[in-house]
Design an enzyme around this catalytic site. Structure first.
Site, short mmCIF file in Angstrom:
data_model
loop_
_atom_site.label_atom_id
_atom_site.label_comp_id
_atom_site.label_asym_id
_atom_site.label_seq_id
_atom_site.Cartn_x
_atom_site.Cartn_y
_atom_site.Cartn_z
N HIS A 173 -14.72 -2.60 -7.16
CA HIS A 173 -13.93 -1.60 -7.71
C HIS A 173 -12.97 -0.90 -6.68
CE1 HIS A 173 -16.52 -1.63 -11.41
NE2 HIS A 173 -17.74 -1.93 -10.18
N GLU A 307 4.56 -7.54 0.46
CA GLU A 307 4.98 -6.91 -0.75
C GLU A 307 5.75 -8.06 -1.60
OE1 GLU A 307 6.44 -2.88 -0.16
OE2 GLU A 307 5.24 -2.87 1.59
#
Ligand code: ARG
Length: 475
Positions: A173, A307
């Site tokens: 998480h 990216e």
């Protein structure tokens, strides 16, 4: 209907269709808009090598089967070789009005050897020709992809090697979970890219069947030998159904699907690099050669390479979607829709290869900051599971109770804003009276790491073994 275009085309002179190779019964030139939508040569000219390869095999077979004379085949062969040379040396001009790579090459063949060129297309159609070319092309591309994936795996293993004891927080998480090593983290990507390789390998098995000789859709009445061309072109066998052969694009879909999965893996690794390289985390520093600055903020080192890989992965995956949508409504057999498969497929191939090389470079050149990783381990109580395990193993406490007691000790640490191992024995004993003084050694981060020796675990011994295995299996 009175658009300028319609009028113009309706009034166009009754001259033969620009593409004379199939224009026998056409009285009018193509409308301007049709001339814009119909050609594919800008995209498919990259199949020239395979197109010539297929034609050479076809001509040789036609002669062996007595469909062409030996002399005709020789003339055709030498013409094709000349064209090969012309294209390779950049002297060939592909013409849009000749539609596609196949007709460009055939037209040029006619210019070079004259009318005998027309015999090459005996017992063949562009329908089986294009899918033959594409399969041959993909075979080569898959080798290149396999090599690129392998290089990335090699770099990941090389960079993992010195870091089997480099402790970092493992996350679930994106919350600190348990200590793992940096090597362990990198090796999990070696597995992903390994599966990507096997997916491509597996697709190759189904792809490597020869559709040549399926002709337009129904086979041919000429006494051809399909096995002969299949063998000459390095196919494992011939396709069983002519009808299926000219319409099937499963092999394109399989590869596009495999590429989307690879792109997804690349994107996940990019995301890690972006996260790791933000100064607040600082686990790695990307090399300048894969980053860029900001035009306004002088301090910036942006992870543009990562990216862009993450961004491009969306478009790579989208190609599969486009292809399957294009295919799903097509009746048998060939439909011109499938001309559009190449744009999508080539885009996915090119972009995936680019992303693979960028990722390989970024991994190869990044700086690892082991002390930042260790510092981060002080946050988030990543040895809490081990404290609970200690209660189970040394004090025979049931795991559920151990979990509860540990939770309370974590709370005390939180209140004091200290790491779990910094909580004193006396303080811990407030939650569990009989707690052994061995607890601090037990929950030391290195001890936590070293203890996870189960198969596939993060313990340095296990990771060293896994690394050896990975080398053997993938490199
Ligand atoms: N350029 C076409 C393609 O890529 C070649 C096959 C054309 N066949 C035809 N019957 N028009 O699919």
């Amino acid at each position: 209907m009175s658009s300028r275009l319609t009028k113009k085309s309706a009034r166009s002179k009754p001259k033969p269709h620009a593409t004379a190779l199939w224009g026998g019964h056409f009285a009018h030139a193509p409308a301007e808009a049709f001339a814009a939508i119909n050609p594919s040569v800008a995209i498919d000219q990259r199949l020239w090598r395979e197109d010539i390869e297929g034609s050479l095999a076809h001509a040789t077979m036609l002669a062996a089967c007595g469909i062409l004379t030996k002399k005709e085949a020789t003339v055709i062969t030498s013409g094709l070789k000349k064209i090969h040379h012309e294209i390779e040396s950049g002297r060939f001009v592909f013409k849009t009005d000749l539609e596609d790579v196949h007709l460009n090459i055939e037209s040029r063949l006619k210019e070079i050897i004259g009318d005998v060129a027309g015999k090459l297309h005996t017992a063949r159609s562009r329908n089986d020709q294009v899918t033959t070319d594409l399969r041959l092309y993909l075979r080569r591309e898959m080798e290149a992809l396999n090599d690129a994936l392998k290089s990335l795996q090699a770099v990941l293993i090389k960079r993992a090697e010195p870091h089997t004891d480099t402790i970092m927080p493992g996350y679930t998480h994106l919350q600190p979970a348990q200590p793992i090593s940096f090597a362990f983290h990198l090796l999990s990507y070696v597995e992903m890219f390994g599966r990507d390789r096997t997916r491509l390998e597996d697709a190759r098995v189904r792809l490597n069947q020869s559709p040549l000789g399926a002709c337009a859709l129904a086979g041919t009445s000429y006494p051809i030998n399909r096995n002969m061309t299949a063998k000459a072109l390095g196919f494992d066998s011939i396709t069983a159904s002519a009808l299926d052969s000219v319409s099937d694009r499963d092999f394109v879909l399989e590869i596009a699907a495999a590429l989307s999965i690879t792109a997804m893996h690349l994107s996940r690794l990019s995301e890690e690099l972006i996260f790791w390289s933000t100064p607040q985390i600082g686990f790695v520093r990307l090399h300048e050669s894969f980053t860029s600055g900001s035009s306004i903020m002088p301090q910036k080192r942006n992870a543009d390479g990562a990216e862009l890989v993450r961004g491009k992965s969306a478009h790579i995956a989208a190609q599969f979607n486009g292809l399957i949508s294009m295919m799903k409504g097509l009746p048998l057999a060939y439909n011109k829709d499938t001309q559009e498969d190449k744009r999508a497929l080539f885009f996915a191939l090119d972009e995936t290869k680019l992303c693979l090389s960028v990722m390989t470079g970024m991994i190869e050149t990044l700086d690892v900051n082991a002390s930042a990783m260790r510092r981060a381990c002080a946050l988030g109580y990543i040895n809490a599971t081990d404290l609970a395990d200690f209660l189970v193993q040394h004090h025979a406490v049931a795991f559920r109770d151990a979990h509860h007691i540990t939770g309370k000790i974590v709370k005390r640490a939180e209140e004091k804003q200290i790491a779990l191992e910094a909580v004193s024995l006396a303080e811990m004993r407030k939650e569990y009276k009989a707690l052994s003084s061995a607890v601090h050694n037990f929950i030391a981060l290195d001890a936590c790491l070293a203890r996870r020796t189960s198969a596939g675990g993060t313990a340095p011994v296990q990771v060293k073994r896994a690394m050896k295995e990975a080398r053997k299996q993938w490199l």
